[in-house]
Scaffold this motif. Structure first.
Motif, PDB file in Angstrom:
ATOM      1  N   GLY A   1       1.369  -1.711   0.022  1.00  0.00           N
ATOM      2  CA  GLY A   1      -0.231   0.146  -0.188  1.00  0.00           C
ATOM      3  C   GLY A   1       0.782   1.426  -0.409  1.00  0.00           C
ATOM      4  O   GLY A   1       2.248   1.640   0.175  1.00  0.00           O
ATOM      5  N   ASP A   2      -0.321   2.561  -0.472  1.00  0.00           N
ATOM      6  CA  ASP A   2       0.679   3.267  -0.412  1.00  0.00           C
ATOM      7  C   ASP A   2       0.764   4.239   0.759  1.00  0.00           C
ATOM      8  O   ASP A   2      -0.378   4.878   1.143  1.00  0.00           O
ATOM      9  CB  ASP A   2       0.059   4.676  -1.317  1.00  0.00           C
ATOM     10  N   PHE A   3       2.103   4.319   1.787  1.00  0.00           N
ATOM     11  CA  PHE A   3       1.251   4.896   3.239  1.00  0.00           C
ATOM     12  C   PHE A   3       2.424   6.617   2.646  1.00  0.00           C
ATOM     13  O   PHE A   3       3.610   6.574   3.818  1.00  0.00           O
ATOM     14  CB  PHE A   3       2.795   3.807   4.620  1.00  0.00           C
ATOM     15  N   ASP A   4       2.400   6.822   1.750  1.00  0.00           N
ATOM     16  CA  ASP A   4       2.956   7.981   1.456  1.00  0.00           C
ATOM     17  C   ASP A   4       2.327   9.827   1.654  1.00  0.00           C
ATOM     18  O   ASP A   4       2.155  10.590   1.485  1.00  0.00           O
ATOM     19  CB  ASP A   4       4.044   8.103   0.256  1.00  0.00           C
ATOM     20  N   GLY A   5       1.677   9.495   2.928  1.00  0.00           N
ATOM     21  CA  GLY A   5       0.611  10.648   3.101  1.00  0.00           C
ATOM     22  C   GLY A   5      -0.992  10.598   2.431  1.00  0.00           C
ATOM     23  O   GLY A   5      -1.248  11.719   2.734  1.00  0.00           O
TER      24      GLY A   5
ATOM     25  N   PHE B   1      -2.579   7.147   5.631  1.00  0.00           N
ATOM     26  CA  PHE B   1      -1.446   6.523   5.682  1.00  0.00           C
ATOM     27  C   PHE B   1      -0.123   7.217   5.820  1.00  0.00           C
ATOM     28  O   PHE B   1       0.065   8.081   4.088  1.00  0.00           O
ATOM     29  CB  PHE B   1      -2.117   5.522   4.981  1.00  0.00           C
ATOM     30  N   PHE B   2       0.918   6.901   5.908  1.00  0.00           N
ATOM     31  CA  PHE B   2       1.998   7.989   6.390  1.00  0.00           C
ATOM     32  C   PHE B   2       2.680   6.964   6.827  1.00  0.00           C
ATOM     33  O   PHE B   2       2.523   5.423   7.274  1.00  0.00           O
ATOM     34  CB  PHE B   2       1.207   9.015   7.649  1.00  0.00           C
ATOM     35  N   ARG B   3       3.731   7.474   7.363  1.00  0.00           N
ATOM     36  CA  ARG B   3       5.457   7.112   7.734  1.00  0.00           C
ATOM     37  C   ARG B   3       5.583   7.879   9.173  1.00  0.00           C
ATOM     38  O   ARG B   3       6.279   8.966   8.960  1.00  0.00           O
ATOM     39  CB  ARG B   3       6.305   6.634   6.929  1.00  0.00           C
TER      40      ARG B   3
ATOM     41  N   MET C   1       2.106   3.356   9.268  1.00  0.00           N
ATOM     42  CA  MET C   1       1.152   4.630   9.948  1.00  0.00           C
ATOM     43  C   MET C   1       0.275   4.512   9.356  1.00  0.00           C
ATOM     44  O   MET C   1       0.107   4.793   8.430  1.00  0.00           O
ATOM     45  CB  MET C   1       1.798   5.300  10.724  1.00  0.00           C
ATOM     46  N   VAL C   2      -1.599   4.635  10.211  1.00  0.00           N
ATOM     47  CA  VAL C   2      -2.118   4.967   9.453  1.00  0.00           C
ATOM     48  C   VAL C   2      -3.437   5.803  10.691  1.00  0.00           C
ATOM     49  O   VAL C   2      -3.297   5.693  11.746  1.00  0.00           O
ATOM     50  CB  VAL C   2      -3.629   3.885   8.736  1.00  0.00           C
ATOM     51  N   ARG C   3      -3.544   7.173   9.824  1.00  0.00           N
ATOM     52  CA  ARG C   3      -4.774   7.633  11.022  1.00  0.00           C
ATOM     53  C   ARG C   3      -6.153   7.833  11.232  1.00  0.00           C
ATOM     54  O   ARG C   3      -6.313   7.913   9.486  1.00  0.00           O
ATOM     55  CB  ARG C   3      -4.313   9.116  11.013  1.00  0.00           C
TER      56      ARG C   3
ATOM     57  N   GLY D   1     -10.213  -2.342   7.853  1.00  0.00           N
ATOM     58  CA  GLY D   1     -11.232  -2.024   7.169  1.00  0.00           C
ATOM     59  C   GLY D   1     -10.737  -1.263   5.799  1.00  0.00           C
ATOM     60  O   GLY D   1     -11.655  -1.188   4.744  1.00  0.00           O
ATOM     61  N   ILE D   2     -10.016  -0.671   5.730  1.00  0.00           N
ATOM     62  CA  ILE D   2      -9.250   0.360   4.551  1.00  0.00           C
ATOM     63  C   ILE D   2      -8.723  -1.217   3.975  1.00  0.00           C
ATOM     64  O   ILE D   2      -7.716  -1.376   4.548  1.00  0.00           O
ATOM     65  CB  ILE D   2      -9.011   1.567   4.453  1.00  0.00           C
TER      66      ILE D   2
END
Length: 747
Positions: A67-71, A83-85, A91-93, A131-132
């Motif tokens: 998955g794309d975790f680049d903000g 989704f970020f690092r 991490m996910v907010r 769920g995402i």
């Protein structure tokens, strides 16, 4: 120690040893890990590397997170998640159990293709499935995006499908089948988990079992020769075919058949542990034993399967495959799938051509479609796919001939209209008969009997009992017929049931013993007690549950000891999933049946403690209070439940019945009306609502309610009988005669 205690101990020991023979042997084999296996089995290890088993669950790393975790932000159900690092972590907010946004670490990935999910830790040792999910398909196939697994379900943090809920808990829902040698480690007192595994993914020993004995023999053999190998080379289960069987083409029929009939289903039972819709009933898994020793397989229930047995809900292959003629002829999983890479053994239709002559089947004379089209594909017609988790296409493994006639008769889908969605089933049937004649549509199918049972058709009873007794039909269909027969109790069925209690298939035996809860105590004791010694745990637990009412009656000492031991084993089977409110509800029902009200109340209250939104626990505890003359406590309890789950129709229904007993008829009418409005598909709610209205003096409204209910449930006998009676009371004798004629036609 008293003689009774000794007898109870001996009976319990016998039950436990029957349930898990390996418990009696020592020393127990241990797990050594896939890397050790690969020291000798490098080819197999390399095929497994990168397989969906290998990638079933992994630690979140640069290599494993797709998955794309680049903000990146994604919005669903009014919540924008990010989704970020952070400090090297993924991490996910997103919204937490309180509905507020929080930052959560993502320590694990779950799955690989066509989607990847992510696990988030919550207090109490829980891992929860977000769920995402990430669509890992290629971009030109619609992938490389975040999407929600429940896009059409209006949900927030209070919903049962929200990622923080018990129903999205990895420890219970997923862990057993995505890791090797998993120990759930649930503690009921603290409602917490301490879950462990030997390997994070589905590794070698997940299928072959703990390999320490094999490793020891291999090392001895390397040092001193083959004399150190035993028959199974130290493995706890033998997955190889030792009968010399292979597939040949029959000279007369030109159809494939196995040169030697398959005698065992060891491999299929190993695969079915995970590739089936089932519930766990024992933690003592013994490799090579039948599935029913540790799991209870779901039958062809409404919502999971269409009436003819095609997949509807998410059922994970096994329940479909055991319906197939291929299973009956001895086909097993690895005839089509490589057991290590999990890939098909040949490309597309060529996997079918391993056994089915292309010259006969890969022709327009057989499939009647243009070469290269979807309709010319074996799987398009015989293994139609349905999408689960939004994008995951899964093939129906019942490998059936398309039957448009069953669509017309039972509203089950068919492969023809799956492609030709703009055409009718009648159109498809006409084309089918033009190609193949009327042979297939003229053949009876168990789906017709199951459909009749579901809708309450006139002929349901005799169709279901005939299906149940037909050993030529799939056992899962026969067992489903037996469960449907609960709606049609008939003393004459007992003649057939006596035979079915000794059926060769445990699914049928378990369903047959369930039906005995309609029998009187002498019959229950005569026919049910022998099933307490059945070789399969799933049958024994069903027998114990069904026989529970006898525990409240005088029994000879020997039978009492056996029944008490069986009920203790039943409780143990439920506590395998002690984190689930349903398990404690089941225990409560058995305790109530055995006339142990204090134990029943404790079980029901435990269910409510674990899940305050679990309606059945309130309903059954209130009913227990009724039997104890404590309706006031029952009313308080039901009101407490409605404060937590105000949309639960069953609570309003139970409250309405309680209010009728208290002669508070206006309040009862209000509660029952609310129940019927919340669940209009439940005919019982509308029927009792009408009775209450009639009792309150509003006969016209009662008749209107019944007429509306009859439109939704045209074969409901209670509704028809009430319409006869109420129309007589209102003086409308013509209507009463019409409804009486409809009622008579159902008998």
């Amino acid at each position: 120690m008293s003689p009774f205690a000794n007898g109870f101990r001996d009976a319990m020991l016998a039950i436990l040893l029957t349930a898990a023979p390996a418990l009696a042997s020592a020393p127990q084999p241990t797990y050594v890990g896939s890397q050790v296996c690969g020291e000798c089995h490098q080819v197999e290890l390399e095929r497994w590397r990168g397989s969906y088993h290998d990638l079933a669950m992994t630690e979140a790393t640069e290599e494993t997170v797709l998955g794309d975790f680049d903000g990146v932000e994604f919005t669903a159900h009014g919540v924008t998640s990010r989704f970020f690092r952070k400090d090297g972590d993924f991490m996910v907010r997103t919204d937490g159990p309180d509905g507020e946004l929080h930052d959560y670490p993502v320590p694990y990935t779950f799955g690989w293709w066509p989607l990847q999910q992510y696990l988030i830790p919550l207090p109490g040792g829980r891992l929860q499935s977000l769920g995402i999910a990430w669509d890992s398909r290629a971009k030109d196939a619609g992938g490389q995006r975040w999407f929600h697994l429940y896009p059409d379900e209006p949900l927030d943090h209070r919903h049962d499908l929200h990622w923080t809920s018990r129903d999205q808990n990895w420890n219970y829902q997923c862990a057993e089948c995505h890791s090797t040698h998993l120990k759930k480690g649930y503690d009921l007192a603290t409602d917490s988990f301490s879950t462990t595994w030997s390997e994070i993914d589905v590794a070698c020993e997940a299928c072959h079992g703990p390999a320490s004995g094999h490793l020891e023999q291999a090392r001895l053999a390397a040092a001193g020769g083959v004399a150190h190998w035993d028959k199974r080379k130290g493995l706890v289960v033998d997955l190889a075919d030792r009968d010399g069987g292979h597939w040949i083409i029959d000279a007369e029929t030109q159809l494939p058949r196995r040169s030697v009939s398959r005698k065992t289903h060891t491999q299929i039972n190993i695969c079915a542990r995970c590739h089936s819709r089932r519930g766990q009933i024992s933690e003592h898994y013994v490799y090579g034993r039948p599935l029913g020793d540790t799991h209870r397989l779901a039958l062809l229930d409404e919502g999971l399967y269409y009436p003819d047995g095609q997949i509807q809900g998410e059922v994970y292959v096994h329940g479909s495959f055991i319906q197939s003629r291929m299973f009956a002829q001895g086909v097993t999983c690895t005839d089509c799938h490589d057991p290590h890479s999990l890939k098909l053994k040949a490309e597309r239709d060529q996997v079918c051509a391993q056994c089915h002559l292309s010259a006969r089947y890969a022709t327009q004379a057989h499939h009647h479609h243009d070469e290269g089209s979807a309709g010319a594909s074996c799987t398009a017609c015989h293994m139609p796919q349905r999408a689960y988790m939004v994008i995951d296409e899964r093939a129906d493994h019942s490998l059936r001939i398309p039957r448009p006639d069953l669509t017309i008769a039972t509203d089950s889908p068919n492969a023809c209209n799956g492609c030709h969605a703009d055409k009718s089933a009648e159109w498809a049937l006409e084309a089918y008969e033009g190609w193949y004649g009327k042979t297939a549509p003229d053949r009876p199918h168990y789906g017709q009997a199951l459909h009749a049972g579901r809708v309450g058709a006139t002929e349901a009873s005799h169709r279901l009992i005939a299906l149940a007794g037909d050993e030529a039909q799939p056992a899962i269909a026969r067992a489903t017929a037996l469960d449907l027969l609960h709606q049609y109790p008939d003393p004459t069925h007992m003649l057939t049931f006596r035979r079915l209690l000794q059926d060769r298939d445990p699914l049928v035996r378990a369903a047959a013993v369930r039906y005995l809860d309609t029998a009187n105590p002498p019959t229950l004791m005569e026919l049910g007690f022998p099933l307490l010694a059945d070789p399969i745990l799933a049958v024994r637990t069903e027998a114990a549950r069904t026989l529970a009412p006898l525990a409240a009656m005088p029994l000879p000492d020997g039978e009492k000891v056996r029944l008490d031991a069986a009920l203790e084993a039943y409780r143990a089977s439920q506590l395998v999933n002690a984190e689930r409110a349903e398990s404690h509800l089941n225990i409560g029902l058995v305790e109530a049946a055995a006339n142990r009200p204090e134990a029943a109340e404790k079980a029901y209250r435990t269910a409510i403690r674990l899940d305050p939104k679990f309606g059945p626990a309130y309903v059954n505890l209130a009913d227990l209070f009724r039997t104890l003359g404590r309706d006031q406590d029952g009313e308080t309890l039901l009101q407490q439940g409605l404060a937590v789950i105000p949309q639960d129709a069953s609570l309003y229904y139970a409250l309405g019945l309680l209010q009728i007993r208290a002669k508070a008829l206006p309040q009862a009418v209000g509660s029952l009306t609310r129940a019927a409005a919340l669940d209009p598909d439940n005919p019982r709610y509308s029927y009792v609502q009408a009775l209450a209205l009639q009792g309150a003096g509003d006969l016209p409204k009662a008749l209107a309610i019944l007429d509306q209910a009859l439109e939704r449930h045209p074969t409901d006998r209670d509704i028809l009988f009430a319409l006869v009676t109420f129309n007589q009371q209102s003086g409308n004798l013509e209507a009463a005669r019409d409804y009486a004629a409809r009622l008579k036609a159902l008998k």
